[in-house]
Design an enzyme around this catalytic site. Structure first.
Site, PDB file in Angstrom:
ATOM      1  N   ARG A   1     -39.024 -32.994  13.956  1.00  0.00           N
ATOM      2  CA  ARG A   1     -40.161 -32.827  14.874  1.00  0.00           C
ATOM      3  C   ARG A   1     -40.942 -31.527  14.673  1.00  0.00           C
ATOM      4  O   ARG A   1     -42.157 -31.511  14.812  1.00  0.00           O
ATOM      5  CB  ARG A   1     -39.667 -32.902  16.328  1.00  0.00           C
ATOM      6  CG  ARG A   1     -39.319 -34.304  16.766  1.00  0.00           C
ATOM      7  CD  ARG A   1     -38.891 -34.292  18.213  1.00  0.00           C
ATOM      8  NE  ARG A   1     -38.311 -35.566  18.596  1.00  0.00           N
ATOM      9  CZ  ARG A   1     -37.385 -35.701  19.530  1.00  0.00           C
ATOM     10  NH1 ARG A   1     -36.928 -34.647  20.175  1.00  0.00           N
ATOM     11  NH2 ARG A   1     -36.923 -36.886  19.829  1.00  0.00           N
TER      12      ARG A   1
ATOM     13  N   THR B   1     -28.719 -51.800  16.360  1.00  0.00           N
ATOM     14  CA  THR B   1     -27.798 -52.269  17.399  1.00  0.00           C
ATOM     15  C   THR B   1     -27.764 -51.325  18.602  1.00  0.00           C
ATOM     16  O   THR B   1     -27.141 -51.643  19.616  1.00  0.00           O
ATOM     17  CB  THR B   1     -26.370 -52.378  16.829  1.00  0.00           C
ATOM     18  OG1 THR B   1     -26.057 -51.111  16.215  1.00  0.00           O
ATOM     19  CG2 THR B   1     -26.256 -53.481  15.802  1.00  0.00           C
ATOM     20  N   GLY B   2     -28.402 -50.160  18.491  1.00  0.00           N
ATOM     21  CA  GLY B   2     -28.366 -49.171  19.577  1.00  0.00           C
ATOM     22  C   GLY B   2     -29.357 -49.503  20.681  1.00  0.00           C
ATOM     23  O   GLY B   2     -30.155 -50.440  20.571  1.00  0.00           O
TER      24      GLY B   2
ATOM     25  N   HIS C   1     -37.252 -41.618  33.452  1.00  0.00           N
ATOM     26  CA  HIS C   1     -37.251 -40.192  33.792  1.00  0.00           C
ATOM     27  C   HIS C   1     -38.410 -39.904  34.748  1.00  0.00           C
ATOM     28  O   HIS C   1     -39.468 -40.541  34.671  1.00  0.00           O
ATOM     29  CB  HIS C   1     -37.494 -39.335  32.541  1.00  0.00           C
ATOM     30  CG  HIS C   1     -36.351 -39.305  31.570  1.00  0.00           C
ATOM     31  ND1 HIS C   1     -35.122 -39.886  31.790  1.00  0.00           N
ATOM     32  CD2 HIS C   1     -36.256 -38.705  30.346  1.00  0.00           C
ATOM     33  CE1 HIS C   1     -34.332 -39.665  30.753  1.00  0.00           C
ATOM     34  NE2 HIS C   1     -34.999 -38.953  29.855  1.00  0.00           N
TER      35      HIS C   1
ATOM     36  N   ARG D   1     -30.120 -33.835  34.870  1.00  0.00           N
ATOM     37  CA  ARG D   1     -29.629 -35.220  34.770  1.00  0.00           C
ATOM     38  C   ARG D   1     -29.360 -35.725  36.189  1.00  0.00           C
ATOM     39  O   ARG D   1     -28.728 -35.037  36.990  1.00  0.00           O
ATOM     40  CB  ARG D   1     -28.327 -35.238  33.950  1.00  0.00           C
ATOM     41  CG  ARG D   1     -27.838 -36.619  33.623  1.00  0.00           C
ATOM     42  CD  ARG D   1     -28.688 -37.316  32.594  1.00  0.00           C
ATOM     43  NE  ARG D   1     -28.625 -36.662  31.287  1.00  0.00           N
ATOM     44  CZ  ARG D   1     -29.390 -37.006  30.253  1.00  0.00           C
ATOM     45  NH1 ARG D   1     -30.271 -37.994  30.366  1.00  0.00           N
ATOM     46  NH2 ARG D   1     -29.298 -36.365  29.103  1.00  0.00           N
TER      47      ARG D   1
ATOM     48  N   SER E   1     -29.422 -43.220  31.003  1.00  0.00           N
ATOM     49  CA  SER E   1     -29.584 -43.980  29.757  1.00  0.00           C
ATOM     50  C   SER E   1     -30.141 -43.106  28.643  1.00  0.00           C
ATOM     51  O   SER E   1     -30.074 -43.469  27.470  1.00  0.00           O
ATOM     52  CB  SER E   1     -30.461 -45.215  29.969  1.00  0.00           C
ATOM     53  OG  SER E   1     -31.607 -44.876  30.692  1.00  0.00           O
ATOM     54  N   GLY E   2     -30.662 -41.926  29.000  1.00  0.00           N
ATOM     55  CA  GLY E   2     -31.051 -40.962  27.985  1.00  0.00           C
ATOM     56  C   GLY E   2     -29.872 -40.487  27.163  1.00  0.00           C
ATOM     57  O   GLY E   2     -30.036 -39.954  26.065  1.00  0.00           O
TER      58      GLY E   2
ATOM     59  N   CYS F   1     -38.412 -37.623  24.737  1.00  0.00           N
ATOM     60  CA  CYS F   1     -38.846 -38.548  25.797  1.00  0.00           C
ATOM     61  C   CYS F   1     -39.501 -37.843  26.985  1.00  0.00           C
ATOM     62  O   CYS F   1     -40.557 -38.280  27.476  1.00  0.00           O
ATOM     63  CB  CYS F   1     -37.665 -39.385  26.269  1.00  0.00           C
ATOM     64  SG  CYS F   1     -36.204 -38.410  26.657  1.00  0.00           S
TER      65      CYS F   1
ATOM     66  N   LYS G   1     -37.628 -28.152  23.835  1.00  0.00           N
ATOM     67  CA  LYS G   1     -38.429 -29.234  23.228  1.00  0.00           C
ATOM     68  C   LYS G   1     -39.738 -29.382  24.002  1.00  0.00           C
ATOM     69  O   LYS G   1     -40.796 -29.602  23.418  1.00  0.00           O
ATOM     70  CB  LYS G   1     -37.664 -30.567  23.261  1.00  0.00           C
ATOM     71  CG  LYS G   1     -36.502 -30.650  22.266  1.00  0.00           C
ATOM     72  CD  LYS G   1     -35.693 -31.932  22.477  1.00  0.00           C
ATOM     73  CE  LYS G   1     -34.311 -31.805  21.851  1.00  0.00           C
ATOM     74  NZ  LYS G   1     -33.398 -32.881  22.273  1.00  0.00           N
TER      75      LYS G   1
END
Ligand code: A2P
Length: 339
Positions: free
Chosen positions: A103, A15-16, A249, A242, A163-164, A133, A220
């Protein structure tokens, strides 16, 4: 869905935002599916989600959710991945995890299909990790250049869409834009996702700060790029920012190579390159912007030029939809690689 052909696929976090995008990618790419299990929290159990002309009921995620599942796409946050990925793998599923939980685990391959598809073969835990991402989008541009010139170091600044941060990031930006547009001011009770006003602003802070002054997001880029490219000595410094963009992005990169670079050759390297194309003609003001890649599969690269500070270095600008190639699409592409 076909009763006999295809795989039994489960989506954890169906649902995400990323879960929904995964459904879209599975549908658009005609992924062969025999059965689809949609999992989310108890709050969503019973909700109907359309897929390929049918309506599928969401079930509550439990440790028993994975019987018969062959591929489990996880996108419900790291804590739930840590809790449930083992159950899915024990039930025989290949887990493709979108969180950062596994990861950097040596026994878990970290895969961008255009870069290191061969890595999926060695997955002793039955888990494959989907990278961060910003890292995926950056490597989509850097890998073709690495093959030509040998990558040595990366200096990058990201311009990351709200939206990240999930659906709440979009809501926060939109509410603040509305208030500012009506001549009002953004008050503290309107700042829940970000520590500062995001509308009409940029915030040099993505994910939590670590002891050395870098944020987790910035580290990351370093650690995941090294693992994916199998370049343990790769040097990376990055500032993640951001910006008040809804989706896609952008990353500004100076990449230093071991061999001399050539701008025309570098541009040509992106011709016929799967998943990325060059949009790069300064004379016609052609360069990629976030709106170009929004809800698109491919990343775009432009502003390719010789860096004026470093020898054997290129400056470039890469843009990609972080919900799609930066998350859902990359995971579905990994699923496509599994026999
Ligand atoms: P739900 O919609 O039922 O809360 P996003 O990152 O876009 O917010 O999505 C998070 C996803 O993770 C959603 O599908 C959400 O389901 C799911 N999720 C959150 N908490 C749980 C939980 N405790 N068990 C299963 N799924 C969860």
């Amino acid at each position: 869905m076909n009763a006999t052909n295809g795989k039994h696929v489960a989506i954890v976090g169906a649902t995400g935002a990323v879960g929904q995008e995964m459904l879209d990618c599975l549908e658009a790419r005609h992924f062969p599916i025999r059965e689809l299990t949609l999992l989310a929290s108890a709050r969503s159990a019973g909700r109907e989600i359309p897929f390929r002309g049918k309506s599928i009921k969401v079930k509550e995620l439990t440790h028993e959710s994975f019987e018969g599942v062959e591929i489990a796409l996880f996108s419900a946050g790291g804590d739930l991945s840590l809790e449930y990925a083992g159950s899915a793998a024990a039930a025989g599923a290949v887990v493709i995890d979108n969180s950062s939980a596994f990861r950097m685990d040596d026994q878990v391959p970290l895969v961008v299909p255009e870069v290191n598809p061969e890595a999926i073969a060695n997955r002793p835990k039955g888990i494959i990790a989907n990278p961060n991402c910003t890292t995926i989008i950056s490597l989509m541009a850097l890998y073709p250049l690495h093959k030509l010139y040998g990558l040595e170091s990366i200096i990058a600044s990201s311009y990351q869409a709200v939206s990240g941060s999930g659906a709440q990031g979009i809501i926060e930006l939109d509410e603040q834009i509305k208030v500012l547009g009506a001549g009002g001011v953004v008050t503290d009770d309107m700042k829940n996702v970000y520590p500062h006003q995001i509308a009409s602003n940029v915030i040099p802070h993505v994910d939590a700060f670590t002891e050395n002054g870098y944020t987790k997001e910035e580290l990351k880029m370093l650690n995941e790029s090294r693992k994916i490219l199998n370049l343990p000595d790769l040097k990376v410094t990055c500032t993640c920012v951001r910006v008040p963009v809804h989706r896609s992005h952008s990353v500004s990169i100076t990449a230093k190579f071991t061999h001399p670079v050539d701008v025309a050759d570098a541009r040509a390297a992106f011709a016929n390159c799967p998943g990325i194309a060059a949009k790069d003609n300064p004379d016609e003001q052609l360069y990629p912007v976030p709106l170009d890649t929004t809800q698109k599969d491919d990343c775009l690269v432009g502003r390719i030029r010789k860096d004026m500070v470093f020898k054997n270095a290129l400056a470039l600008w890469v843009v990609g939809d972080q919900v799609r190639k930066g998350a859902a699409l990359n995971a579905v592409q990994i699923a496509e690689l599994i026999e």
